[in-house]
Design a protein around this motif. Sequence first.
Motif, PDB file in Angstrom:
ATOM      1  N   GLU A  89      36.326  59.758  16.489  1.00 19.52           N
ATOM      2  CA  GLU A  89      36.379  60.430  17.702  1.00 19.52           C
ATOM      3  C   GLU A  89      35.919  59.425  18.822  1.00 19.52           C
ATOM      4  O   GLU A  89      36.493  58.884  19.580  1.00 19.52           O
ATOM      5  CB  GLU A  89      35.819  61.803  18.278  1.00 19.52           C
ATOM      6  N   ALA A  90      35.081  58.283  18.272  1.00 21.25           N
ATOM      7  CA  ALA A  90      34.461  57.103  18.874  1.00 21.25           C
ATOM      8  C   ALA A  90      35.889  56.039  18.988  1.00 21.25           C
ATOM      9  O   ALA A  90      36.115  55.135  20.181  1.00 21.25           O
ATOM     10  CB  ALA A  90      33.501  56.851  17.925  1.00 21.25           C
ATOM     11  N   ASN A  91      36.548  56.640  18.369  1.00 21.84           N
ATOM     12  CA  ASN A  91      37.612  55.207  18.225  1.00 21.84           C
ATOM     13  C   ASN A  91      39.020  55.682  18.685  1.00 21.84           C
ATOM     14  O   ASN A  91      40.100  54.866  17.890  1.00 21.84           O
ATOM     15  CB  ASN A  91      37.081  54.802  16.550  1.00 21.84           C
ATOM     16  N   GLY A  93      42.339  56.307  19.547  1.00 17.08           N
ATOM     17  CA  GLY A  93      43.707  55.814  20.781  1.00 17.08           C
ATOM     18  C   GLY A  93      43.307  54.289  20.455  1.00 17.08           C
ATOM     19  O   GLY A  93      44.358  53.601  21.076  1.00 17.08           O
ATOM     20  N   THR A  94      42.890  53.701  19.083  1.00 21.25           N
ATOM     21  CA  THR A  94      42.898  52.603  18.457  1.00 21.25           C
ATOM     22  C   THR A  94      43.619  52.628  17.555  1.00 21.25           C
ATOM     23  O   THR A  94      42.994  53.292  16.499  1.00 21.25           O
ATOM     24  CB  THR A  94      41.633  51.777  19.242  1.00 21.25           C
ATOM     25  N   SER A  95      43.380  51.072  17.267  1.00 22.10           N
ATOM     26  CA  SER A  95      43.684  51.153  15.268  1.00 22.10           C
ATOM     27  C   SER A  95      42.746  51.317  14.938  1.00 22.10           C
ATOM     28  O   SER A  95      41.609  50.088  15.236  1.00 22.10           O
ATOM     29  CB  SER A  95      44.375  49.784  14.948  1.00 22.10           C
ATOM     30  N   MET A  96      42.179  52.109  13.999  1.00 19.84           N
ATOM     31  CA  MET A  96      40.406  52.156  13.814  1.00 19.84           C
ATOM     32  C   MET A  96      40.943  52.059  11.673  1.00 19.84           C
ATOM     33  O   MET A  96      39.691  52.660  11.662  1.00 19.84           O
ATOM     34  CB  MET A  96      40.132  53.697  14.047  1.00 19.84           C
ATOM     35  N   MET A  97      41.331  52.045  11.723  1.00 22.73           N
ATOM     36  CA  MET A  97      41.665  52.198   9.684  1.00 22.73           C
ATOM     37  C   MET A  97      40.333  50.687   9.605  1.00 22.73           C
ATOM     38  O   MET A  97      39.414  51.656   8.673  1.00 22.73           O
ATOM     39  CB  MET A  97      42.577  51.924   9.056  1.00 22.73           C
TER      40      MET A  97
END
Length: 185
Positions: A89-91, A93-97
């Motif tokens: 949830e905090a990340n 919309g961004t590439s978060m892997m």
Amino acid sequence: MTAQEDQEMELEALRSIYEGDDCFKEISPVSFQFRIGNLEDTKSFILDVSWPETYPETAPQLSLDAFFNNKMSPDTKQFVLSKMEEQIEANLGTSMMYTLFEWAKDNHEFLMENHKPVLQALTLASNSDPTVTNPAKKKEKKEQLSKAQKRRIVNRTDNKGELPRGWNWVDVIKQLSKTGGKDED
């Protein structure tokens, strides 16, 4: 940039970052496994991640259903997934892997602090089935031999506990003499 282009860029980055790392495994271009902890550690687990078509705008799907995780209790799995969902949830919309994997590695002790390994036993029948007996509870009694019987057994065997070659030849000859040999025509 479209979701497809974002996924391709992130996939290329993940491949270059985790090249040669046995903790990271690419199942398909949109599905990954990442092991948190050492193989020998009972507190290690494998995080399964799958990207939906609209990732990174929508959250990736997380799972702890890998066979490697079968010793984790359901409560521990739920706790780990809830903490990982907070990071997603905090990340969003961004590439978060990379961020998710590294956060899980850094917070491994926190995620597994209440972990108690589940001991699973295979049961073939339920305890209510009266026809099944538990072999661990019932021991067979061995026949008690007298000292004289034990002495005779020891005298008949060699130092390895084996009977000498030809020990029963007398019985074979006795049996043949009673039944007779082949009839000669």
